[in-house]
Scaffold this active site. Structure first.
Site, short mmCIF file in Angstrom:
data_model
loop_
_atom_site.label_atom_id
_atom_site.label_comp_id
_atom_site.label_asym_id
_atom_site.label_seq_id
_atom_site.Cartn_x
_atom_site.Cartn_y
_atom_site.Cartn_z
N TYR A 191 0.80 -1.23 0.00
CA TYR A 191 0.00 0.00 0.00
C TYR A 191 0.83 1.29 0.00
CZ TYR A 191 -3.59 -3.39 1.20
OH TYR A 191 -4.43 -4.47 1.18
N HIS A 245 -9.24 0.78 -5.56
CA HIS A 245 -8.29 0.03 -4.73
C HIS A 245 -6.90 0.59 -5.00
CE1 HIS A 245 -11.33 -3.03 -3.89
NE2 HIS A 245 -11.67 -2.89 -5.16
C1 DHK Z 1 -7.40 -2.34 0.50
C2 DHK Z 1 -7.61 -3.35 1.37
O1 DHK Z 1 -7.69 -3.14 2.67
C3 DHK Z 1 -7.70 -4.74 0.90
O2 DHK Z 1 -8.59 -5.50 1.68
C4 DHK Z 1 -8.06 -4.82 -0.53
C5 DHK Z 1 -7.50 -2.48 -0.96
C6 DHK Z 1 -7.29 -3.88 -1.41
C7 DHK Z 1 -6.62 -1.50 -1.71
O3 DHK Z 1 -5.77 -1.90 -2.49
O4 DHK Z 1 -6.80 -0.30 -1.52
O5 DHK Z 1 -7.79 -6.06 -0.98
#
Ligand code: DHK
Length: 145
Positions: free
Chosen positions: A24, A98
């Site tokens: 992330y 996402h």
């Molecule tokens: C964020 C999450 O918390 C995951 O559960 C998803 C998503 C993806 C993201 O990529 O922002 O799978």
């Protein structure tokens, strides 16, 4: 033209910046909110919750108040019929967002139940995807007049 957008964030996104940064990144949700506020061409609501019922109520509120909805449903993407049903109620454009490319992830995170209930899906652009989603949303709303 001014448009009112709601941006909703689901569970664990309040931990962006220190949560699995290899997936992330290091940008926090607060920083993303600041980028979005600067990019806003009208009123903007930016919210996060770790609770499914609260997210459903936020979707209802967006349906009542916003011209367009951008939602990162996070983990509820893969589990929630309640969120799916709430998104089906929204008449205006909805973008599912996402940060990661969910299609390239493990089996648990590959298939969003919610995509069939939204107008468009954006994934894999990292935190900057929020700005891409805002640009796309304004284009859609401008086109509607
Ligand atoms: C964020 C999450 O918390 C995951 O559960 C998803 C998503 C993806 C993201 O990529 O922002 O799978």
């Amino acid at each position: 033209m001014t448009h009112k957008i709601h941006i909703l964030n689901g569970p664990n996104l309040n931990k962006l910046g220190k949560r699995e940064p290899e997936i992330y990144g290091y940008t926090t949700l607060g920083e993303i909110e600041q980028w979005c506020s600067k990019a806003a061409r009208g009123p903007l609501e930016f919210k996060q919750t770790n609770h499914e019922g609260a997210l459903i109520e936020m979707i209802h509120q967006a349906e009542d108040e916003a011209d367009g909805l951008i939602i990162n449903p996070a983990g509820y993407s893969f589990t929630s019929v309640g969120v799916f049903d709430a998104l089906k109620i929204v008449e205006g454009p909805v973008i599912e967002l996402h940060i990661s490319n969910i299609h390239a992830r493990d089996a648990l995170h590959q298939h969003s139940l919610l995509s069939a209930a939204v107008t468009a899906v954006i994934c894999g652009l990292g935190p900057r995807g929020y700005l891409t989603a805002m640009g796309a949303m304004y284009e859609m709303l401008d086109a509607r007049g």
